[in-house]
Design an enzyme around this catalytic site. Structure first.
Site: not given
Ligand code: GLC
Length: 441
Positions: A168, A411
């Site tokens: 992102d 994460e």
């Molecule tokens: C955030 C991350 C994305 C992921 C999501 C759910 O938006 O940047 O890559 O898929 O979280 O984990």
């Protein structure tokens, strides 16, 4: 903790995060189903529970739109998450499904990889059936990507929201976001210090210390992009006519090129054709990655602005993704690996940071602006193997496993100290750790 205990711990995460239908990335933080998260999770599950791995993928296909798009999010119908569902107004598109609430954008197309990884573990007859069951949806998705997102037939698809990239807020995306004018209402919010109110609508800042996630102002800019897209009822022509916020993202296109080779494997197994135009488009994409997304001056790959065709020269982990795509010459692969192993940029105690240490944008625990993530490591390990760099692949796999062993399946992690951050017990970290453990040596 030994490897056996690590394996059990990761399996427990995947079972705790299971909703009964799909695997939540992390129940409190991320309760919905996400596209590439589910694919990574299915890749991990395929090592020990093929039925659940298949179910994970089929559950993702429930959200597919009539035009072939697979959304990045399928929302849970829990009453408490109504606000998440309503923000998108994706039902304004005639293609959105009637029986599922989804977002209106996509995410890196890891689907073909997950389908093939499951297929490889099945007996030939079951594999054939699995491919027959999933091929139509997969083909429709790939056709949609090139038909709608590659209007100039360059072989490079464009993205219209940072969330589509999966990475992102990596520096290239923040650079593009900040190039655009801030809407008056967002500047007004900031002037009156009302941007703090945004926290009421954010889940990430409730669980993460301030400073690790994007600012409230940037969250407003993300929201503004959604607002502009939904105003066009998610119609790509209308969107591109009105806005120049469109990026030919390097990571996404590399994953798509690799996905096409998986699509070919599937089509051969079941004897179904892939339209010639799709092969041609992918061929062009491979050439364009090599010729147009490579910058000889800095010796790395970048994403590109779709409208100006200017490279977005903000270094990030994306530069290694052509290894995973398998679309570059071995000489270039060597240049990339030299950069990867340089401890001033990427090779610290816990590689690979999402942004090089030497970048002005590096922040040790700043979401996609520095930390090490297990999914990008997994993609790089796979890419290194493709280029027969087995020693480097083994080393990175060891580093990744020791990271999760010592600091838990979080994460993301500091690339310097391994300090865990973001959601604890995160599904793709657990799933890909399981996969790495199963493919050691
Ligand atoms: C955030 C991350 C994305 C992921 C999501 C759910 O938006 O940047 O890559 O898929 O979280 O984990």
């Amino acid at each position: 903790m030994d490897n056996k205990e690590l394996l059990e711990k990761c399996k427990k995460v995947l079972s705790d995060n299971y909703s009964g239908e799909y695997t939540m990335p992390a129940p409190n933080f991320y309760p919905h189903q996400w596209l590439w998260d589910s694919c990574f999770t299915a890749i991990g599950l395929a090592n020990y529970d093929l039925d659940r791995a298949k179910k994970e993928i089929l559950s993702l296909l429930r959200g597919q739109w009539g035009n072939g798009m697979i959304p990045n999010m399928i929302f849970t119908d829990h009453a408490e998450h109504k606000q998440d569902r309503d923000m998108w107004k994706s039902w304004r598109s005639p293609y959105a499904p009637d029986d599922q609430k989804t977002s209106g954008i996509t995410q890196p197309p890891m689907l073909a990889e997950a389908i093939v990884r499951i297929g490889k573990k099945l007996e030939p007859e079951a594999r054939r059936q699995w491919y027959l069951d999933t091929f139509p949806a997969l083909l429709a998705y790939h056709e949609w990507l090139y038909r709608e997102r590659d209007p100039h037939e360059e072989g490079l698809v464009l993205l219209i929201h940072p969330w589509e990239s999966g990475l992102d807020n990596t520096p290239p995306w923040m650079h593009e976001l900040h190039m655009h004018q801030t809407p008056w209402w967002a500047s007004g919010f900031q002037k009156l210090h009302l941007d703090r109110l945004v926290n009421l609508f954010r889940r990430d800042t409730k669980h993460s210390p301030p400073g690790q996630r994007i600012s409230n102002m940037d969250a407003l800019l993300y929201y503004n992009v959604i607002r502009r897209l939904r105003r066009k009822n998610w119609d790509i022509e209308g969107i591109l006519n009105k806005s120049d916020f469109a990026v030919q993202d390097l990571t996404f296109n590399c994953i798509l090129i690799r996905a096409h080779s998986h699509l070919k494997t599937i089509s051969k197994t079941i004897g179904h054709e892939i339209p010639q135009w799709l092969h041609e488009r992918v061929h062009k994409g491979r050439e364009h990655i090599n010729e147009k997304l490579w910058d000889p001056y800095t010796g790395q790959f970048y994403s590109r602005n779709f409208v100006t065709h200017k490279l977005i020269k903000e270094p990030s982990i994306a530069t290694f993704m052509p290894l995973y795509a398998g679309c570059i010459e071995p000489e270039r692969a060597k240049i990339l690996v030299k950069m990867l192993k340089n401890n001033k940029d990427y090779w610290g105690k816990y590689p690979v940071p999402s942004v090089p240490f030497s970048s002005h944008a590096f922040r040790e625990l700043g979401y996609w602006q520095g930390p090490t993530w297990v999914n990008t490591n997994w993609l790089i390990i796979d890419g290194l193997k493709r280029y027969d760099m087995t020693e480097e692949a083994r080393e990175l796999s060891e580093h990744t496993l020791s990271l999760v062993k010592n600091h838990g399946p979080s994460e993301y992690f500091s690339a310097h100290s391994g300090k865990p951050a973001g959601a604890e017990n995160f599904s793709w970290t657990a799933a890909l750790t399981i996969d790495l453990l199963n493919n050691k040596d």
